[in-house]
Design an enzyme around this catalytic site. Structure first.
Site, short mmCIF file in Angstrom:
data_model
loop_
_atom_site.label_atom_id
_atom_site.label_comp_id
_atom_site.label_asym_id
_atom_site.label_seq_id
_atom_site.Cartn_x
_atom_site.Cartn_y
_atom_site.Cartn_z
CG ASP A 184 -1.87 1.19 1.20
OD1 ASP A 184 -2.93 1.30 0.61
OD2 ASP A 184 -1.45 2.40 1.98
CD GLU A 268 -3.08 1.07 -2.86
OE1 GLU A 268 -4.29 1.32 -2.62
OE2 GLU A 268 -2.24 1.81 -2.69
CB CYS A 335 -13.39 -4.60 7.71
SG CYS A 335 -13.06 -5.72 9.19
CB CYS A 338 -16.72 -8.50 9.04
SG CYS A 338 -16.69 -6.78 8.92
CB CYS A 354 -14.47 -2.93 11.02
SG CYS A 354 -15.96 -3.41 10.29
CB CYS A 357 -16.34 -7.19 13.17
SG CYS A 357 -14.92 -6.48 12.25
CG ASP A 364 -0.76 3.68 5.52
OD1 ASP A 364 -1.62 4.09 4.83
OD2 ASP A 364 -0.05 4.38 6.13
#
Length: 413
Positions: A184, A268, A335, A338, A354, A357, A364
């Site tokens: 990332d 990315e 997330c 989940c 999140c 959850c 990052d």
């Protein structure tokens, strides 16, 4: 497989050779500008006319026959022809919307010329032969492997450099590692890996910004084109060169470390040009938060994300690895536990929590994990195959499939 590799060395020419190289660079610049002006005139007269290197190359002997341009004969023909090829390539990139319209060259900016053949390399005596320039000594810092394909001579900050491109046959590489990692990209953290490690940003421009501003102000107070102005300009150029050299050195070290330790890297597919667009807007519709966006754009461009990806691409290929580019959409808002996607998941630049959850982690690192899983999704879509590592296309990108991350794996939709 064939490997193309370039080696760059500093030349050590004598006074006569320096004058000859300046003469050749000036001739190439003149031919480029004259050909560009001729093309612009022809295009203004007929918008449907198309140009090619052959058309321009046929004009070159006619220009040399002009009594006012007899000095063009003193320069080697190959660099002049290569200049016309560069102009043809610039036009193709413009019409393909990959670059801006070709601009006229200015003395002192990107002075260079290229030899496609006829060059010789004597590594034992640290010298190279260039047509019509003779044998020139260079700083032999490393061994050149392979056959010499072409040599590009360039001038920068009072020094001449030679970039030697070679070609050689190598065995198909097999990466010693089987590690897979997601990366990332960021500003607070230059690169965060999915295994938890990260690279701190260098911020080479930010470190030299005050010195650069001081040098630019000193240059602005000098009378233009005076000797003191030229000295101040050289000081500004040295600072810019120091910024670029530090950034390239850092990127090479980071990409070498990653490419040697991981067989597959997922990254990315960032569109840096769109991310760093100005927010100033127009007079009718002025932009918002222009100052903040300007600072963000400066920080983004200071990282060198595109160069980082480019170096990773070819270094992984040399080591038998593979680079996979995935869409960056929602990688920092999903997330990994989940699979819930929400803007509220990322409370700040560095914190992820999140709302579904309650999973908490560095933002990052969450993005790097999601990038890794997205890379697995690409493999599941049969767009890439581990059996083809180091053989086929190295960088893969596609928007043909969508994916959703979950705690137990990846569900391809």
């Amino acid at each position: 497989m064939k490997r193309l590799q370039a080696y760059k060395f500093e030349l050590k020419p004598n006074g006569e050779q320096q004058r000859d190289m300046r003469r050749v660079a000036g001739a190439c610049r003149f031919v480029f500008n004259k050909a560009l002006a001729w093309q612009n005139e022809q295009y203004d007269a007929d918008k449907t006319v198309k140009f090619s290197y052959t058309t321009l190359a046929n004009l070159l002997p006619l220009w040399k026959q002009d009594p006012a341009l007899q000095w063009l004969k003193e320069s080697p023909s190959q660099p002049l022809q290569q200049t016309l090829k560069d102009l043809e390539r610039a036009y193709r990139n413009f019409f393909a919307k990959r670059a801006d319209f070709p601009r006229f060259k200015k003395k002192g900016q990107s002075d260079s010329f290229r030899y496609p053949q006829g060059c010789k390399l004597d590594q034992a005596n640290s010298r190279m032969f260039l047509p019509k320039l003779g044998w020139i000594r260079y700083r032999n810092s490393r061994e050149v492997l392979g056959a010499v394909k072409n040599v590009t001579v360039s001038f920068n900050l009072g020094k001449w450099f030679a970039s030697i491109q070679t070609e050689r046959e190598v065995e198909t590489p097999v990466h010693p590692s089987t590690g897979i990692v997601g990366i990332d990209m960021g500003i607070a953290r230059f690169a965060t890996l999915s295994d938890g490690s990260h690279f701190a940003p260098l911020n080479s421009f930010k470190r030299q910004e005050k010195a650069l501003v001081k040098a630019q102000r000193a240059m602005s107070r000098k009378q233009k084109f005076s000797n003191n102005w030229k000295k101040a300009k050289a000081n500004v150029q040295k600072i810019h060169a120091r910024i670029g050299n530090a950034r390239r050195d850092y990127l090479h070290k980071a990409t070498t470390t990653i490419s040697k330790n991981h067989a597959m890297v997922c990254i990315e597919d960032l569109q840096v040009r769109n991310m760093s667009k100005s927010a100033s807007g127009t007079t009718e519709t002025p932009g918002k938060n222009v100052k903040a966006k300007s600072g963000l754009n400066k920080a983004i461009l200071d990282q060198g994300w595109y160069e980082f990806r480019r170096q990773l691409d070819y270094k992984l290929a040399w080591n038998g690895g593979q680079l996979i580019a995935v869409p960056p959409r929602n990688t920092s808002r999903t997330c990994p536990c989940c699979g819930h996607i929400a803007k509220e998941n990322r409370l700040s630049q560095a914190r992820f929590e999140c709302v579904e959850c309650g999973f908490e982690e560095n933002a990052d690192l969450v993005g790097a994990i999601n990038v890794l899983r997205a890379g697995h999704a690409r493999l599941a879509c049969a767009e890439t195959s581990p059996a083809g590592w180091g053989v086929g296309p190295r960088t893969h990108r596609s928007d043909s499939c969508d994916y959703r991350l979950s705690a137990v794996g990846i569900l391809v939709l």
